[in-house]
Design an enzyme around this catalytic site. Structure first.
Site, PDB file in Angstrom:
ATOM      1  N   LYS A   1      -9.587   1.645  -9.529  1.00 20.33           N
ATOM      2  CA  LYS A   1     -10.030   1.846  -8.148  1.00 20.33           C
ATOM      3  C   LYS A   1     -11.162   2.869  -8.118  1.00 20.33           C
ATOM      4  O   LYS A   1     -11.012   3.993  -8.605  1.00 20.33           O
ATOM      5  CB  LYS A   1      -8.838   2.329  -7.321  1.00 20.33           C
TER       6      LYS A   1
ATOM      7  N   ASP B   1       0.848  -1.183   0.000  1.00 17.19           N
ATOM      8  CA  ASP B   1       0.000   0.000   0.000  1.00 17.19           C
ATOM      9  C   ASP B   1       0.891   1.242   0.000  1.00 17.19           C
ATOM     10  O   ASP B   1       1.047   1.928   1.011  1.00 17.19           O
ATOM     11  CB  ASP B   1      -0.902  -0.023   1.240  1.00 17.19           C
TER      12      ASP B   1
ATOM     13  N   GLU C   1      -6.445   4.806  -9.316  1.00 13.77           N
ATOM     14  CA  GLU C   1      -7.736   5.313  -8.826  1.00 13.77           C
ATOM     15  C   GLU C   1      -8.373   6.320  -9.784  1.00 13.77           C
ATOM     16  O   GLU C   1      -7.715   7.221 -10.312  1.00 13.77           O
ATOM     17  CB  GLU C   1      -7.532   5.960  -7.459  1.00 13.77           C
TER      18      GLU C   1
ATOM     19  N   THR D   1     -13.028   0.690  -3.430  1.00 16.63           N
ATOM     20  CA  THR D   1     -12.340   1.177  -2.250  1.00 16.63           C
ATOM     21  C   THR D   1     -13.309   1.875  -1.291  1.00 16.63           C
ATOM     22  O   THR D   1     -14.463   2.117  -1.622  1.00 16.63           O
ATOM     23  CB  THR D   1     -11.191   2.119  -2.665  1.00 16.63           C
TER      24      THR D   1
ATOM     25  N   PHE E   1     -11.834  -1.065   4.812  1.00 14.74           N
ATOM     26  CA  PHE E   1     -10.829  -0.230   5.475  1.00 14.74           C
ATOM     27  C   PHE E   1     -10.832  -0.485   6.985  1.00 14.74           C
ATOM     28  O   PHE E   1     -11.527   0.177   7.745  1.00 14.74           O
ATOM     29  CB  PHE E   1     -11.101   1.248   5.168  1.00 14.74           C
TER      30      PHE E   1
END
Length: 330
Positions: free
Chosen positions: A133, A22, A97, A157, A179
């Protein structure tokens, strides 16, 4: 005779779970040899300010100046520059993303995703190496459904609830990212107390989603994300994928203690969740009933959108400096 030393917890974890880095820091990715890599505007913004990645930034600036492109287009190119380099390091997928300000725009998300994939393919990077994403809003799930039908795999996400996870799975999304740490943050603030790994609300949320997906034969990949400590990662050993920061990867690599697999595809009968039948009205009501998920989803979109604006501002400053003949000092 001393006991034989165990492999590091990171090496043990890799036998149970696909480990994803990440970060946009390529040196960290090389050091820990993860399967995949994922980025977002926050990570790209940080990496773009490091001297090691000046060539990637400068290439985007030169391209933008020579082709008279908008700042937003140059920022997109910069993100793809990082993504392309990451595909040379990891054997698996790289997530790029879509703009967070398109989180409630189906057509805009689809168009941006198609443009990202087209640029990767122009560079010789196949769509089988990239995940697009997208924020796990209702509109995001609808956009993912369109893209998945075109063979463009999506990473959903900012997942904070079972309702979001199921909506994304119903849309056929390739992967979701619950998350963990942000869920924990909310509950610590709301309840004014700390949690163990076994009572951590973020860990429990991922376990609930995992059980639902496995019990109902959902093929969407679950990738736990946003970890606050090593114990959260250990408590989810066995999850399909886990995306981990370089700091926590380093902690796992330095720890040679035993690691138990905590998640397995076989779900006991007493843990099988009821099947959800979601339409838009049901989804929105379920999300509204979950204060944590509602607040953290909104906050996450705001943060990513703010960091995207900051990235574009950085690009704008570099473009102006290049116009003034200061490019050599960038």
């Amino acid at each position: 005779m001393s006991a034989q030393k165990l492999p590091s917890k990171l090496d043990q974890l890799k036998t149970m779970t696909a480990v994803v880095a990440d970060t946009g820091d390529m040196e960290a990715i090389r050091a820990f040899a993860p399967t995949d890599a994922t980025t977002n505007p926050t990570l790209i913004l940080k990496a773009a300010q490091l001297k090691a990645y000046e060539p990637l930034v400068n290439e985007a600036i030169v391209w933008g100046r020579s082709h008279n492109r908008l700042t937003s287009e140059v920022a997109d190119r910069l993100a793809i520059n990082f993504g392309e380099e990451l595909t040379k390091i990891v054997p698996g997928r790289v997530s790029t993303e879509v703009d967070a300000d398109l989180s409630f725009d189906v057509e805009g998300t689809v168009a941006k995703a198609r443009a990202i994939i087209a640029e990767y393919e122009r560079r010789g990077v196949g769509r089988d190496r990239i995940l697009i994403k997208i924020a796990a809003t209702w509109e995001g799930a609808h956009a993912a459904q369109i893209l998945q039908r075109e063979g463009i795999d999506c990473n959903m996400t900012l997942v904070f609830s079972l309702a979001q996870a199921v909506a994304c799975a119903d849309a056929g999304a390739f992967l979701i990212s619950p998350f963990v740490g942000r869920i924990l943050d909310w509950h610590m603030k709301a309840q004014g107390k700390s949690f163990t790994a076994e009572t951590d609300p973020g860990v429990l949320s991922v376990r609930q989603i995992y059980d639902y997906f496995k019990a109902h034969d959902v093929s969407t990949v679950i990738m736990g994300a946003s970890f606050r400590n090593k114990a959260e990662i250990e408590a989810l050993a066995g999850c399909d994928r886990l995306t981990v920061s370089p700091q926590l990867l380093d902690e796992l690599a330095r720890d040679d203690g035993g690691l138990e697999q905590r998640l397995t595809p076989h779900v006991p009968a007493d843990r099988i969740p009821a099947k959800l039948d979601l339409d838009e009205k049901t989804f929105r009501f379920m999300l509204n009933e979950d204060a944590m998920a509602t607040e953290k989803l909104a906050e996450g979109i705001r943060v990513f959108s703010g960091d995207l604006r900051a990235l574009r501002e950085l690009v704008s400053q570099r473009l102006l400096a290049a116009a003034d003949g200061e490019f050599a000092s960038l």
